[in-house]
Scaffold this motif. Structure first.
Motif, PDB file in Angstrom:
ATOM      1  N   THR A 320      37.315  35.722  29.528  1.00 50.84           N
ATOM      2  CA  THR A 320      36.115  35.745  28.685  1.00 50.84           C
ATOM      3  C   THR A 320      35.601  34.358  28.310  1.00 50.84           C
ATOM      4  O   THR A 320      34.556  34.247  27.657  1.00 50.84           O
ATOM      5  CB  THR A 320      36.400  36.517  27.374  1.00 50.84           C
ATOM      6  OG1 THR A 320      37.517  35.900  26.702  1.00 50.84           O
ATOM      7  CG2 THR A 320      36.703  37.976  27.641  1.00 50.84           C
ATOM      8  N   SER A 321      36.277  33.294  28.709  1.00 51.08           N
ATOM      9  CA  SER A 321      35.882  31.976  28.209  1.00 51.08           C
ATOM     10  C   SER A 321      35.235  31.088  29.266  1.00 51.08           C
ATOM     11  O   SER A 321      34.264  30.387  28.958  1.00 51.08           O
ATOM     12  CB  SER A 321      37.109  31.245  27.627  1.00 51.08           C
ATOM     13  OG  SER A 321      38.069  31.023  28.651  1.00 51.08           O
ATOM     14  N   ASP A 322      35.712  31.103  30.489  1.00 51.41           N
ATOM     15  CA  ASP A 322      35.200  30.177  31.496  1.00 51.41           C
ATOM     16  C   ASP A 322      34.149  30.865  32.370  1.00 51.41           C
ATOM     17  O   ASP A 322      34.440  31.882  33.016  1.00 51.41           O
ATOM     18  CB  ASP A 322      36.346  29.669  32.368  1.00 51.41           C
ATOM     19  CG  ASP A 322      35.925  28.506  33.235  1.00 51.41           C
ATOM     20  OD1 ASP A 322      35.293  28.756  34.274  1.00 51.41           O
ATOM     21  OD2 ASP A 322      36.218  27.347  32.854  1.00 51.41           O
ATOM     22  N   PRO A 323      32.916  30.359  32.430  1.00 50.64           N
ATOM     23  CA  PRO A 323      31.858  31.028  33.197  1.00 50.64           C
ATOM     24  C   PRO A 323      32.134  31.056  34.704  1.00 50.64           C
ATOM     25  O   PRO A 323      31.758  32.017  35.379  1.00 50.64           O
ATOM     26  CB  PRO A 323      30.608  30.207  32.883  1.00 50.64           C
ATOM     27  CG  PRO A 323      31.111  28.889  32.411  1.00 50.64           C
ATOM     28  CD  PRO A 323      32.415  29.157  31.733  1.00 50.64           C
ATOM     29  N   VAL A 324      32.791  30.022  35.218  1.00 50.20           N
ATOM     30  CA  VAL A 324      33.100  30.009  36.651  1.00 50.20           C
ATOM     31  C   VAL A 324      34.104  31.104  36.984  1.00 50.20           C
ATOM     32  O   VAL A 324      33.930  31.865  37.958  1.00 50.20           O
ATOM     33  CB  VAL A 324      33.629  28.626  37.072  1.00 50.20           C
ATOM     34  CG1 VAL A 324      34.118  28.665  38.521  1.00 50.20           C
ATOM     35  CG2 VAL A 324      32.551  27.567  36.898  1.00 50.20           C
ATOM     36  N   LEU A 325      35.145  31.213  36.180  1.00 56.80           N
ATOM     37  CA  LEU A 325      36.158  32.232  36.432  1.00 56.80           C
ATOM     38  C   LEU A 325      35.615  33.639  36.153  1.00 56.80           C
ATOM     39  O   LEU A 325      36.032  34.603  36.796  1.00 56.80           O
ATOM     40  CB  LEU A 325      37.394  31.961  35.573  1.00 56.80           C
ATOM     41  CG  LEU A 325      38.130  30.658  35.891  1.00 56.80           C
ATOM     42  CD1 LEU A 325      39.334  30.484  34.978  1.00 56.80           C
ATOM     43  CD2 LEU A 325      38.575  30.640  37.356  1.00 56.80           C
ATOM     44  N   ILE A 326      34.707  33.757  35.215  1.00 58.76           N
ATOM     45  CA  ILE A 326      34.065  35.056  34.979  1.00 58.76           C
ATOM     46  C   ILE A 326      33.303  35.492  36.229  1.00 58.76           C
ATOM     47  O   ILE A 326      33.353  36.656  36.645  1.00 58.76           O
ATOM     48  CB  ILE A 326      33.133  34.981  33.751  1.00 58.76           C
ATOM     49  CG1 ILE A 326      33.957  34.876  32.467  1.00 58.76           C
ATOM     50  CG2 ILE A 326      32.218  36.202  33.695  1.00 58.76           C
ATOM     51  CD1 ILE A 326      33.123  34.670  31.218  1.00 58.76           C
ATOM     52  N   THR A 327      32.607  34.532  36.851  1.00 62.45           N
ATOM     53  CA  THR A 327      31.853  34.843  38.069  1.00 62.45           C
ATOM     54  C   THR A 327      32.781  35.274  39.197  1.00 62.45           C
ATOM     55  O   THR A 327      32.533  36.267  39.883  1.00 62.45           O
ATOM     56  CB  THR A 327      31.031  33.620  38.504  1.00 62.45           C
ATOM     57  OG1 THR A 327      30.150  33.247  37.445  1.00 62.45           O
ATOM     58  CG2 THR A 327      30.240  33.929  39.758  1.00 62.45           C
ATOM     59  N   THR A 328      33.852  34.519  39.414  1.00 64.08           N
ATOM     60  CA  THR A 328      34.765  34.865  40.506  1.00 64.08           C
ATOM     61  C   THR A 328      35.473  36.188  40.242  1.00 64.08           C
ATOM     62  O   THR A 328      35.711  36.975  41.172  1.00 64.08           O
ATOM     63  CB  THR A 328      35.803  33.750  40.701  1.00 64.08           C
ATOM     64  OG1 THR A 328      36.543  33.549  39.485  1.00 64.08           O
ATOM     65  CG2 THR A 328      35.107  32.450  41.081  1.00 64.08           C
ATOM     66  N   ARG A 329      35.821  36.459  38.987  1.00 67.07           N
ATOM     67  CA  ARG A 329      36.453  37.734  38.648  1.00 67.07           C
ATOM     68  C   ARG A 329      35.504  38.902  38.909  1.00 67.07           C
ATOM     69  O   ARG A 329      35.917  39.961  39.389  1.00 67.07           O
ATOM     70  CB  ARG A 329      36.871  37.731  37.176  1.00 67.07           C
ATOM     71  CG  ARG A 329      38.055  36.855  36.845  1.00 67.07           C
ATOM     72  CD  ARG A 329      39.356  37.562  37.170  1.00 67.07           C
ATOM     73  NE  ARG A 329      40.505  36.824  36.661  1.00 67.07           N
ATOM     74  CZ  ARG A 329      41.760  37.210  36.823  1.00 67.07           C
ATOM     75  NH1 ARG A 329      42.026  38.323  37.491  1.00 67.07           N
ATOM     76  NH2 ARG A 329      42.757  36.483  36.355  1.00 67.07           N
ATOM     77  N   PHE A 330      34.250  38.710  38.579  1.00 66.61           N
ATOM     78  CA  PHE A 330      33.274  39.787  38.792  1.00 66.61           C
ATOM     79  C   PHE A 330      33.092  40.060  40.287  1.00 66.61           C
ATOM     80  O   PHE A 330      32.999  41.219  40.704  1.00 66.61           O
ATOM     81  CB  PHE A 330      31.930  39.403  38.154  1.00 66.61           C
ATOM     82  CG  PHE A 330      30.891  40.482  38.271  1.00 66.61           C
ATOM     83  CD1 PHE A 330      30.906  41.579  37.431  1.00 66.61           C
ATOM     84  CD2 PHE A 330      29.892  40.391  39.237  1.00 66.61           C
ATOM     85  CE1 PHE A 330      29.949  42.581  37.550  1.00 66.61           C
ATOM     86  CE2 PHE A 330      28.934  41.384  39.358  1.00 66.61           C
ATOM     87  CZ  PHE A 330      28.957  42.484  38.505  1.00 66.61           C
ATOM     88  N   ILE A 331      33.030  39.012  41.096  1.00 62.30           N
ATOM     89  CA  ILE A 331      32.921  39.196  42.549  1.00 62.30           C
ATOM     90  C   ILE A 331      34.134  39.958  43.074  1.00 62.30           C
ATOM     91  O   ILE A 331      34.012  40.899  43.878  1.00 62.30           O
ATOM     92  CB  ILE A 331      32.771  37.844  43.255  1.00 62.30           C
ATOM     93  CG1 ILE A 331      31.438  37.200  42.870  1.00 62.30           C
ATOM     94  CG2 ILE A 331      32.872  38.003  44.765  1.00 62.30           C
ATOM     95  CD1 ILE A 331      31.275  35.780  43.376  1.00 62.30           C
ATOM     96  N   HIS A 332      35.311  39.568  42.609  1.00 64.14           N
ATOM     97  CA  HIS A 332      36.534  40.255  43.028  1.00 64.14           C
ATOM     98  C   HIS A 332      36.487  41.730  42.638  1.00 64.14           C
ATOM     99  O   HIS A 332      36.822  42.624  43.437  1.00 64.14           O
ATOM    100  CB  HIS A 332      37.748  39.568  42.391  1.00 64.14           C
ATOM    101  CG  HIS A 332      39.050  40.200  42.756  1.00 64.14           C
ATOM    102  ND1 HIS A 332      40.139  40.202  41.900  1.00 64.14           N
ATOM    103  CD2 HIS A 332      39.443  40.870  43.869  1.00 64.14           C
ATOM    104  CE1 HIS A 332      41.143  40.834  42.485  1.00 64.14           C
ATOM    105  NE2 HIS A 332      40.748  41.243  43.677  1.00 64.14           N
ATOM    106  N   ALA A 333      36.066  42.010  41.402  1.00 64.95           N
ATOM    107  CA  ALA A 333      36.017  43.396  40.939  1.00 64.95           C
ATOM    108  C   ALA A 333      35.010  44.219  41.742  1.00 64.95           C
ATOM    109  O   ALA A 333      35.255  45.392  42.048  1.00 64.95           O
ATOM    110  CB  ALA A 333      35.664  43.429  39.449  1.00 64.95           C
ATOM    111  N   MET A 334      33.880  43.637  42.111  1.00 67.21           N
ATOM    112  CA  MET A 334      32.881  44.369  42.891  1.00 67.21           C
ATOM    113  C   MET A 334      33.383  44.660  44.307  1.00 67.21           C
ATOM    114  O   MET A 334      33.090  45.723  44.879  1.00 67.21           O
ATOM    115  CB  MET A 334      31.572  43.585  42.943  1.00 67.21           C
ATOM    116  CG  MET A 334      30.806  43.562  41.637  1.00 67.21           C
ATOM    117  SD  MET A 334      30.261  45.208  41.094  1.00 67.21           S
ATOM    118  CE  MET A 334      29.033  45.591  42.350  1.00 67.21           C
TER     119      MET A 334
END
Length: 465
Positions: A320-334
């Motif tokens: 929930t804190s790092d925007p770069v890791l949020i982006t990569t996590r979302f791509i992984h989840a999709m």
């Protein structure tokens, strides 16, 4: 429409290129109703090839398989003079008296074997011929392959557009107990020009092929793609001066700089086995599957909305804190959501497990080499060698997986190949693994949630089997 009437529709559709639609329709009406032909007229099993139908001035030739072993081409010719329009207008409804014995000898066995409900209505046959004629006329200029594709679709009953326009369309070969499907792509491609394209099946069509090999191939590619994307995005962000600030704590951080082989093995099992099983049951099978039914009912589609909502929840739990890791996590989840949608729960579990396993593989390799008691320099070189060999093997397998899935693409579309289903046996095994991890390894809430989600499904399957 019954089996021979379907083949007759395909034959007459191409025959209409020599005459008008109306005379051919009247010709069919004269011998309607059309009923199934028994094994005397058409092989009880084997393959039928409409190639597209060849013609003679006297009428169409229908090629059917021989009753002997293998697939042979045995001409089954219906030769009747093609009358003019005026002759059709004055023609009686019944066949000519001179032709009556011959027609009766051909149709008598079929009439005796067919139930009245199986007979095709003349109007349906005529409309099917007109539809087939129109589509074949549009495809003939594009070569034999286009015509063959149209015949495939007509034979399989995929003419949805015609049905949507209130034009009766062929509905597949045969009735209950007799079906048809396209032969596997490799068979069609390897067959000669007059070889089989469609396979007749007695009783019930054979079940589609499923394999763990396909599940592993899909899971591996669905793990490698987000892993590569994550590496590229994180590297680019670091080069641009971004400093990662994750708030997700990895279990490996509590093991120190040199975890033991036992600790590394437990971490690998928790990350590559327990976490994927529990989280995919909760997020994909439970939440995404349930939301997909709701959004489909609301006409919002069955993938993008539920996949995006569940992926956002998945990201919020992990980062929930790092925007770069949020982006990569979302791509992984999709990507996991796509694997679940296209290939099922086992494929998304495999993708999640391989992703986590590749991330924790360096820790396991270092711990394994360290257990040998080598000097630090030798241990480091051996660790790099093990990881390098794993990297090369991973690239080779990725290429093979892509080639394997591309070869199966046509068979996947035709239904000859299907994803490996998640069965109750898999569910019981998953429940045992999650319970063992929760009570013997660590009381993780994800594993508890996975047990809570899967227990009602297993109970439902048990009482409705």
């Amino acid at each position: 429409m019954t089996a021979p009437s379907r083949a007759l529709v395909a034959a007459l559709a191409a025959a209409l290129s020599l005459s008008s639609v109306q005379p051919a329709a009247a010709a069919i009406a004269r011998v309607a109703p059309i009923v199934p032909v028994n094994a005397v007229g058409m092989g009880a099993a084997g393959a039928v090839r409409v190639n597209p139908v060849s013609f003679t001035p006297s009428g169409p030739n229908l090629t059917a398989p021989s009753l002997s072993a293998g697939v042979r081409t045995a001409p089954l010719s219906f030769t009747a003079p093609v009358p003019t329009d005026s002759a059709f207008a004055a023609a009686p409804v019944a066949p000519a008296a001179a032709d009556a014995p011959r027609v009766a000898s051909v149709l008598a066995p079929a009439r005796a074997a067919a139930a009245p409900a199986d007979a095709a209505k003349p109007a349906t046959v005529i409309a099917g011929v007109e539809t087939a004629f129109t589509r074949l006329q549009g495809a003939k200029d594009n070569g034999p392959a286009a015509s063959a594709a149209v015949l495939d679709q007509l034979f399989e009953g995929f003419d949805r557009k015609a049905a949507a326009n209130d034009a009766p369309a062929p509905t597949g070969l045969g009735t209950e107990g007799r079906g048809a499907r396209l032969a596997p792509a490799a068979t069609r491609e390897a067959a000669p020009a007059n070889g089989p394209r469609w396979v007749l099946t007695e009783e019930k069509p054979s079940a589609p092929k499923t394999s763990w090999k396909r599940t592993a191939a899909v899971g591996y590619l669905a793990a490698v793609v987000p892993l590569v994307v994550t590496a590229v995005i994180v590297t680019a962000a670091s080069l641009l001066g971004h400093e990662l600030n994750p708030n997700y704590t990895s279990p490996a951080e509590g093991m120190g700089d040199t975890p033991s082989l036992l600790q590394a093995g437990m971490l690998f099992g928790a990350a590559a086995i327990l976490a994927p099983i529990a989280e995919e049951i909760v997020f994909r099978a439970g939440l995404q599957g349930g939301l997909a039914k709701l959004t489909k009912f609301m006409r919002l589609g069955s993938f993008w909305v539920p996949a995006a909502l569940v992926s956002l929840l998945f990201v919020a739990i992990h980062e929930t804190s790092d925007p770069v890791l949020i982006t990569t996590r979302f791509i992984h989840a999709m990507v996991l959501a796509w694997a679940f949608k296209k290939e099922g729960l086992l494929a998304s579990m495999a993708a999640h497990g391989i992703f986590n396993g590749l991330l924790t593989l360096p820790i396991l390799a270092a711990a394994g080499v360290g257990a040998l008691g080598l000097a630090p320099e030798a241990a480091g070189l051996m660790t790099l060698g093990v990881l390098g060999a794993a990297f090369v093997a991973g690239i080779v397998y990725a290429v093979k997986a892509v080639r394997y899935l591309l070869r199966q693409r046509a068979d996947r579309k035709s239904g000859a190949v299907a994803p490996k289903p998640f069965t109750p046996a898999h569910g019981w095994l998953a429940l045992v693994i999650m319970a063992a991890g929760f009570f013997l390894l660590m009381p993780n809430l994800y594993w508890l949630a996975g047990m809570i989600f899967i227990t009602p499904w297993l109970a439902y399957k048990f009482f409705t089997r």
